[in-house]
Design an enzyme around this catalytic site. Structure first.
Site, PDB file in Angstrom:
ATOM      1  N   TYR A  47      -8.384   4.089 -15.287  1.00 59.89           N
ATOM      2  CA  TYR A  47      -8.086   4.641 -16.615  1.00 59.89           C
ATOM      3  C   TYR A  47      -7.781   3.572 -17.660  1.00 59.89           C
ATOM      4  CZ  TYR A  47      -8.256   9.562 -15.088  1.00 59.89           C
ATOM      5  OH  TYR A  47      -8.659  10.811 -14.641  1.00 59.89           O
ATOM      6  N   ASP A  67       0.862  -1.184   0.000  1.00 61.28           N
ATOM      7  CA  ASP A  67       0.000   0.000   0.000  1.00 61.28           C
ATOM      8  C   ASP A  67       0.897   1.232   0.000  1.00 61.28           C
ATOM      9  OD1 ASP A  67      -1.666   2.105   0.603  1.00 61.28           O
ATOM     10  OD2 ASP A  67      -2.580   1.148   2.350  1.00 61.28           O
ATOM     11  N   ILE A  68       0.811   2.021  -1.046  1.00 61.09           N
ATOM     12  CA  ILE A  68       1.735   3.166  -1.204  1.00 61.09           C
ATOM     13  C   ILE A  68       1.557   4.210  -0.094  1.00 61.09           C
ATOM     14  CG2 ILE A  68       0.298   4.626  -2.707  1.00 61.09           C
ATOM     15  CD1 ILE A  68       2.862   5.044  -4.430  1.00 61.09           C
ATOM     16  N   GLY A  90      -9.655   4.233  -6.142  1.00 58.64           N
ATOM     17  CA  GLY A  90      -8.320   3.683  -6.358  1.00 58.64           C
ATOM     18  C   GLY A  90      -7.281   4.251  -5.411  1.00 58.64           C
ATOM     19  N   VAL A  91      -6.087   4.433  -5.950  1.00 54.05           N
ATOM     20  CA  VAL A  91      -4.981   4.894  -5.115  1.00 54.05           C
ATOM     21  C   VAL A  91      -5.207   6.353  -4.687  1.00 54.05           C
ATOM     22  CG1 VAL A  91      -3.431   5.629  -6.996  1.00 54.05           C
ATOM     23  CG2 VAL A  91      -2.476   4.738  -4.874  1.00 54.05           C
ATOM     24  N   ASP A  92      -5.888   7.120  -5.525  1.00 56.25           N
ATOM     25  CA  ASP A  92      -6.198   8.517  -5.194  1.00 56.25           C
ATOM     26  C   ASP A  92      -7.059   8.570  -3.925  1.00 56.25           C
ATOM     27  OD1 ASP A  92      -6.357  11.271  -5.541  1.00 56.25           O
ATOM     28  OD2 ASP A  92      -7.786  11.189  -7.200  1.00 56.25           O
ATOM     29  N   SER A 151      -2.459   5.113 -14.284  1.00 58.24           N
ATOM     30  CA  SER A 151      -3.389   4.820 -15.405  1.00 58.24           C
ATOM     31  C   SER A 151      -3.824   3.358 -15.519  1.00 58.24           C
ATOM     32  CB  SER A 151      -2.831   5.274 -16.767  1.00 58.24           C
ATOM     33  OG  SER A 151      -2.880   6.676 -16.892  1.00 58.24           O
TER      34      SER A 151
HETATM   35  N1  APR Z   1      -1.231   1.472  -3.171  1.00 57.84           N
HETATM   36  C1  APR Z   1      -0.639   1.192  -4.361  1.00 57.84           C
HETATM   37  N2  APR Z   1      -1.316   0.993  -5.499  1.00 57.84           N
HETATM   38  C2  APR Z   1      -2.661   1.075  -5.446  1.00 57.84           C
HETATM   39  C3  APR Z   1      -3.368   1.372  -4.253  1.00 57.84           C
HETATM   40  C4  APR Z   1      -2.588   1.572  -3.071  1.00 57.84           C
HETATM   41  N3  APR Z   1      -3.144   1.856  -1.904  1.00 57.84           N
HETATM   42  N4  APR Z   1      -4.694   1.385  -4.548  1.00 57.84           N
HETATM   43  C5  APR Z   1      -4.821   1.104  -5.856  1.00 57.84           C
HETATM   44  N5  APR Z   1      -3.598   0.902  -6.400  1.00 57.84           N
HETATM   45  C6  APR Z   1      -3.243   0.601  -7.806  1.00 57.84           C
HETATM   46  C7  APR Z   1      -4.270  -0.103  -8.651  1.00 57.84           C
HETATM   47  O1  APR Z   1      -4.190  -1.506  -8.451  1.00 57.84           O
HETATM   48  C8  APR Z   1      -3.853   0.290 -10.075  1.00 57.84           C
HETATM   49  O2  APR Z   1      -2.942  -0.659 -10.621  1.00 57.84           O
HETATM   50  O3  APR Z   1      -3.040   1.830  -8.474  1.00 57.84           O
HETATM   51  C9  APR Z   1      -3.107   1.606  -9.885  1.00 57.84           C
HETATM   52  C10 APR Z   1      -3.754   2.808 -10.526  1.00 57.84           C
HETATM   53  O4  APR Z   1      -5.161   2.671 -10.468  1.00 57.84           O
HETATM   54  P1  APR Z   1      -6.158   3.881 -10.164  1.00 57.84           P
HETATM   55  O5  APR Z   1      -6.016   4.299  -8.753  1.00 57.84           O
HETATM   56  O6  APR Z   1      -7.503   3.468 -10.631  1.00 57.84           O
HETATM   57  O7  APR Z   1      -5.560   5.101 -11.069  1.00 57.84           O
HETATM   58  P2  APR Z   1      -5.741   5.437 -12.646  1.00 57.84           P
HETATM   59  O8  APR Z   1      -5.965   4.233 -13.467  1.00 57.84           O
HETATM   60  O9  APR Z   1      -4.584   6.340 -12.973  1.00 57.84           O
HETATM   61  O10 APR Z   1      -7.090   6.272 -12.706  1.00 57.84           O
HETATM   62  C11 APR Z   1      -7.134   7.566 -12.160  1.00 57.84           C
HETATM   63  O11 APR Z   1      -9.066   7.060 -10.879  1.00 57.84           O
HETATM   64  O12 APR Z   1      -9.603   7.173  -8.664  1.00 57.84           O
HETATM   65  C12 APR Z   1      -9.594   7.842  -9.808  1.00 57.84           C
HETATM   66  O13 APR Z   1      -9.312  10.110  -9.085  1.00 57.84           O
HETATM   67  C13 APR Z   1      -8.720   9.077  -9.825  1.00 57.84           C
HETATM   68  O14 APR Z   1      -9.985   9.835 -11.659  1.00 57.84           O
HETATM   69  C14 APR Z   1      -8.729   9.313 -11.286  1.00 57.84           C
HETATM   70  C15 APR Z   1      -8.574   7.918 -11.869  1.00 57.84           C
END
Ligand code: APR
Length: 186
Positions: free
Chosen positions: A135, A18-19, A40-42, A131
């Site tokens: 995404y 978990d980042i 997601g990670v955001d 992404s």
């Molecule tokens: N730690 C590390 N990696 C994570 C975590 C975490 N806690 N949570 C999710 N991930 C990984 C996911 O498994 C994925 O491989 O982060 C990667 C990116 O996924 P997303 O978070 O969905 O990001 P992205 O594809 O860039 O989409 C961005 O999603 O949540 C929204 O606000 C964000 O609109 C934006 C979009």
């Protein structure tokens, strides 16, 4: 967080976990152009950082970024309660089949984040797989772009010293390692 592989004499690490638990100088958020938070990670980063992070994002929109942040760009804020000095909000491309300049935009999101880290003197920086979730960027394709962008940035600079590429699952980290192959040993 567990490191399972390293490249470039230890300057690039592949980690699983978990980042939000990363203890270094900065973590990168896979944000959206509105800097509005999301899933997601955001979502995980905003939850762990607390409301100060969203307040800083709103201040950026109210001030220097009224139109938001274009895909391929990054911006830094403080880190709220996270155990790092800063959060770098990077916007990756939405996958549209690969013909909408997605690789260049993804590479730019990594490079712009690294430029910000370098200019702030941040030596240990962690990235999620930008992404590859909501995404929709295919993970193996994103891996090659991410590795190429990070390694070419580091090749000509001393900072950041170590970049951690953090995958939420071991399977995703293994996909990355397979996609990247054995750089330098071809
Ligand atoms: N730690 C590390 N990696 C994570 C975590 C975490 N806690 N949570 C999710 N991930 C990984 C996911 O498994 C994925 O491989 O982060 C990667 C990116 O996924 P997303 O978070 O969905 O990001 P992205 O594809 O860039 O989409 C961005 O999603 O949540 C929204 O606000 C964000 O609109 C934006 C979009």
């Amino acid at each position: 967080m567990e490191t399972i592989r390293s490249y470039l004499g230890g300057r690039v690490e592949v980690a699983v976990g978990d980042i939000t638990l990363f203890e270094g100088d900065a973590i990168v958020d896979a944000a959206n152009s509105a800097l509005a938070g999301g899933g997601g990670v955001d979502g995980a980063i905003h939850r762990a950082a607390g409301p100060a992070l969203m307040a800083e994002c709103r201040a950026l929109r109210a001030g220097p970024l009224p139109e938001g942040l274009p895909a391929g760009r990054a911006v830094a804020t403080g880190a709220g309660r996270l155990p790092v000095k800063g959060v770098i909000h990077a916007v990756g491309p939405i996958w549209r089949g690969g013909t909408a300049d997605e690789p260049a935009i993804l590479a730019s999101a990594y490079a712009d984040s690294l430029s910000i880290a370098a200019s702030r003197g941040w030596d240990r920086v962690a990235f999620p797989a930008i992404s590859t979730g909501v995404y929709g960027y295919p993970k193996a394709l994103a891996a090659k772009v991410a590795y190429e962008a990070v390694s070419s940035f580091l090749a000509s600079r001393d900072r950041p010293r170590v970049v951690s590429l953090v995958f939420f699952s071991r399977a995703d980290a293994e996909t990355f390692i397979r996609a990247v192959g054995e750089p330098g040993r071809a």
